[in-house]
Design a protein around this motif. Sequence first.
Motif, short mmCIF file in Angstrom:
data_model
loop_
_atom_site.label_atom_id
_atom_site.label_comp_id
_atom_site.label_asym_id
_atom_site.label_seq_id
_atom_site.Cartn_x
_atom_site.Cartn_y
_atom_site.Cartn_z
N ARG A 144 5.89 -2.62 1.62
CA ARG A 144 5.27 -2.65 0.30
C ARG A 144 5.82 -3.88 -0.41
O ARG A 144 7.02 -3.98 -0.62
CB ARG A 144 5.58 -1.38 -0.47
N ALA A 145 4.94 -4.80 -0.75
CA ALA A 145 5.32 -6.04 -1.43
C ALA A 145 4.88 -5.94 -2.89
O ALA A 145 3.69 -5.80 -3.18
CB ALA A 145 4.68 -7.24 -0.76
N HIS A 146 5.83 -5.99 -3.79
CA HIS A 146 5.55 -5.88 -5.22
C HIS A 146 5.32 -7.27 -5.80
O HIS A 146 5.97 -8.24 -5.38
CB HIS A 146 6.72 -5.21 -5.93
N TYR A 147 4.42 -7.34 -6.77
CA TYR A 147 4.10 -8.62 -7.40
C TYR A 147 3.75 -8.43 -8.86
O TYR A 147 3.52 -7.31 -9.33
CB TYR A 147 2.94 -9.31 -6.67
N ARG A 148 3.73 -9.55 -9.55
CA ARG A 148 3.24 -9.62 -10.93
C ARG A 148 2.14 -10.67 -10.91
O ARG A 148 2.36 -11.80 -10.50
CB ARG A 148 4.36 -10.00 -11.87
N HIS A 149 0.95 -10.26 -11.33
CA HIS A 149 -0.19 -11.18 -11.34
C HIS A 149 -0.76 -11.25 -12.75
O HIS A 149 -1.26 -10.24 -13.27
CB HIS A 149 -1.27 -10.72 -10.36
N ARG A 150 -0.59 -12.42 -13.35
CA ARG A 150 -1.08 -12.65 -14.71
C ARG A 150 -0.65 -11.53 -15.67
O ARG A 150 -1.45 -10.97 -16.41
CB ARG A 150 -2.59 -12.84 -14.71
N PHE A 208 1.20 -3.88 -6.23
CA PHE A 208 1.84 -3.98 -4.93
C PHE A 208 0.78 -4.03 -3.84
O PHE A 208 -0.36 -3.60 -4.02
CB PHE A 208 2.83 -2.83 -4.68
N LEU A 209 1.18 -4.57 -2.72
CA LEU A 209 0.37 -4.65 -1.51
C LEU A 209 1.11 -3.85 -0.45
O LEU A 209 2.30 -4.08 -0.23
CB LEU A 209 0.22 -6.11 -1.07
N GLU A 210 0.42 -2.91 0.19
CA GLU A 210 1.03 -2.14 1.26
C GLU A 210 0.28 -2.46 2.54
O GLU A 210 -0.95 -2.47 2.56
CB GLU A 210 0.95 -0.65 0.93
#
Length: 126
Positions: free
Chosen positions: A94-100, A105-107
């Motif tokens: 699970r890759a966590h991100y902040r977008h704008r 997250f992307l799993e």
Amino acid sequence: MPPASCPCGLAGSYAECCGRFHGGALTAPTAELLMRSRFSAFAVGDTGYLLKTWHPGTRPRRLVLDPGQEWTRLEILGRTGGGLLHTEGTVEFRAHYRHRGRDGFLEENSRFRRADGHWVYLDAEA
């Protein structure tokens, strides 16, 4: 400027951890370490490393990263194979991100294979 701590979440500095793979001095010895180094490459914007560690049969011609997306944290959820004596492996993450300004997250369950003796990302299993 590279971050002080490694984005992949392992202890140690970026230079001691994934930076050594990004710089080309070493290659990741396991599928999980390749997964972690690829996450870090997304975090620092190293498209060259991402393309280099992508299987030639599934690699895109070019890769453009979204400058509005910041990769913030990686969780390894599971793995199969991918060790020193294996030729294939999977890493579920699970890759966590902040977008704008919004968190997400992307799993994914990524498949890895050895090509010319080195681990490379093949694709993702649905």
